[in-house]
Design a protein around this motif. Sequence first.
Motif, PDB file in Angstrom:
ATOM      1  N   GLN A 127      15.769  46.751   3.846  1.00  0.00           N
ATOM      2  CA  GLN A 127      16.612  47.719   3.158  1.00  0.00           C
ATOM      3  C   GLN A 127      17.494  47.063   2.105  1.00  0.00           C
ATOM      4  N   GLU A 128      17.834  45.811   2.337  1.00  0.00           N
ATOM      5  CA  GLU A 128      18.686  45.099   1.389  1.00  0.00           C
ATOM      6  C   GLU A 128      17.823  44.346   0.387  1.00  0.00           C
ATOM      7  N   ASP A 129      18.356  44.135  -0.801  1.00  0.00           N
ATOM      8  CA  ASP A 129      17.613  43.419  -1.836  1.00  0.00           C
ATOM      9  C   ASP A 129      17.731  41.920  -1.595  1.00  0.00           C
ATOM     10  N   THR A 130      16.646  41.318  -1.143  1.00  0.00           N
ATOM     11  CA  THR A 130      16.639  39.881  -0.870  1.00  0.00           C
ATOM     12  C   THR A 130      15.863  39.140  -1.951  1.00  0.00           C
ATOM     13  N   GLY A 131      15.784  39.710  -3.117  1.00  0.00           N
ATOM     14  CA  GLY A 131      14.999  39.116  -4.185  1.00  0.00           C
ATOM     15  C   GLY A 131      13.581  39.635  -4.207  1.00  0.00           C
ATOM     16  N   ALA A 132      13.251  40.502  -3.259  1.00  0.00           N
ATOM     17  CA  ALA A 132      11.891  41.019  -3.174  1.00  0.00           C
ATOM     18  C   ALA A 132      11.536  41.858  -4.394  1.00  0.00           C
ATOM     19  N   THR A 133      12.481  42.625  -4.895  1.00  0.00           N
ATOM     20  CA  THR A 133      12.176  43.434  -6.084  1.00  0.00           C
ATOM     21  C   THR A 133      11.968  42.538  -7.305  1.00  0.00           C
ATOM     22  N   GLY A 134      12.703  41.451  -7.375  1.00  0.00           N
ATOM     23  CA  GLY A 134      12.496  40.500  -8.467  1.00  0.00           C
ATOM     24  C   GLY A 134      11.120  39.879  -8.397  1.00  0.00           C
ATOM     25  N   THR A 135      10.667  39.582  -7.192  1.00  0.00           N
ATOM     26  CA  THR A 135       9.325  39.040  -7.003  1.00  0.00           C
ATOM     27  C   THR A 135       8.278  40.054  -7.443  1.00  0.00           C
TER      28      THR A 135
ATOM     29  N   ARG B 184       4.592  41.705 -13.935  1.00  0.00           N
ATOM     30  CA  ARG B 184       4.610  41.225 -15.335  1.00  0.00           C
ATOM     31  C   ARG B 184       3.475  40.227 -15.572  1.00  0.00           C
ATOM     32  N   ILE B 185       3.251  39.330 -14.635  1.00  0.00           N
ATOM     33  CA  ILE B 185       2.133  38.380 -14.755  1.00  0.00           C
ATOM     34  C   ILE B 185       0.823  39.147 -14.887  1.00  0.00           C
TER      35      ILE B 185
ATOM     36  N   LEU C 182       5.368  51.034  -7.417  1.00  0.00           N
ATOM     37  CA  LEU C 182       6.098  50.309  -6.371  1.00  0.00           C
ATOM     38  C   LEU C 182       7.314  49.578  -6.944  1.00  0.00           C
ATOM     39  N   VAL C 183       7.174  49.003  -8.123  1.00  0.00           N
ATOM     40  CA  VAL C 183       8.301  48.303  -8.757  1.00  0.00           C
ATOM     41  C   VAL C 183       9.423  49.282  -9.069  1.00  0.00           C
ATOM     42  N   GLU C 184       9.052  50.459  -9.529  1.00  0.00           N
ATOM     43  CA  GLU C 184      10.041  51.468  -9.904  1.00  0.00           C
ATOM     44  C   GLU C 184      10.550  52.269  -8.714  1.00  0.00           C
ATOM     45  N   GLY C 185      10.010  52.020  -7.531  1.00  0.00           N
ATOM     46  CA  GLY C 185      10.491  52.701  -6.334  1.00  0.00           C
ATOM     47  C   GLY C 185       9.981  54.111  -6.168  1.00  0.00           C
ATOM     48  N   ARG C 186       8.939  54.463  -6.902  1.00  0.00           N
ATOM     49  CA  ARG C 186       8.357  55.793  -6.738  1.00  0.00           C
ATOM     50  C   ARG C 186       7.512  55.807  -5.473  1.00  0.00           C
ATOM     51  N   GLY C 187       7.587  56.841  -4.710  1.00  0.00           N
ATOM     52  CA  GLY C 187       6.883  56.943  -3.438  1.00  0.00           C
ATOM     53  C   GLY C 187       5.414  57.291  -3.568  1.00  0.00           C
ATOM     54  N   THR C 188       4.875  57.222  -4.788  1.00  0.00           N
ATOM     55  CA  THR C 188       3.478  57.632  -4.988  1.00  0.00           C
ATOM     56  C   THR C 188       2.486  56.525  -4.693  1.00  0.00           C
ATOM     57  N   ALA C 189       2.956  55.304  -4.514  1.00  0.00           N
ATOM     58  CA  ALA C 189       2.034  54.181  -4.298  1.00  0.00           C
ATOM     59  C   ALA C 189       2.110  53.695  -2.863  1.00  0.00           C
TER      60      ALA C 189
END
Length: 148
Positions: free
Chosen positions: A38-46, A52-53, A108-115
């Motif tokens: 639930q907390e941002d542990t850098g996972a969204t940055g990953t 992007r890659i 998934l990056v944008e947090g949309r529940g569609t993926a």
Amino acid sequence: MTKFLLAVHVLAAIVAVGPVTVAASMFPPAARRALATQEDTGATGTLRLLHRICRVYALVGVVVPVFGFATASEMGVLGSGWLITSIALTGLAAVVLGALVLPAQSALVEGRGTANPARLAMVTGLFNLLWAAVTVLMIVRPGSTTGA
């Protein structure tokens, strides 16, 4: 000229397709971890970095078929069955990446529940299998006169 074109084609495949397949494969497990915490542990940055890659190297990867066509033309093998099959599989891999993998990663990056990370893992595996098949065809080249 043929050796130069072939060298650029192979180098482009290694440099462009390799990172996409690795980053795309790393994305679903990273997405599962990001969704589990639930907390941002850098996972969204990953996730952003891996996405992007995939996007950047997918664009760079366009040079692979360009030099592939040039090489095949120089070698006079444009009508060979193994090459036509490779072209079809490459096109299918591009469609899977552009229509399924990248949009699901974006969602998934944008947090949309569609993926769904599990579905993304499946289509990413399909993408990787397509590239593996193309690689095998490029090495084996049924009917080749090179003795390979």
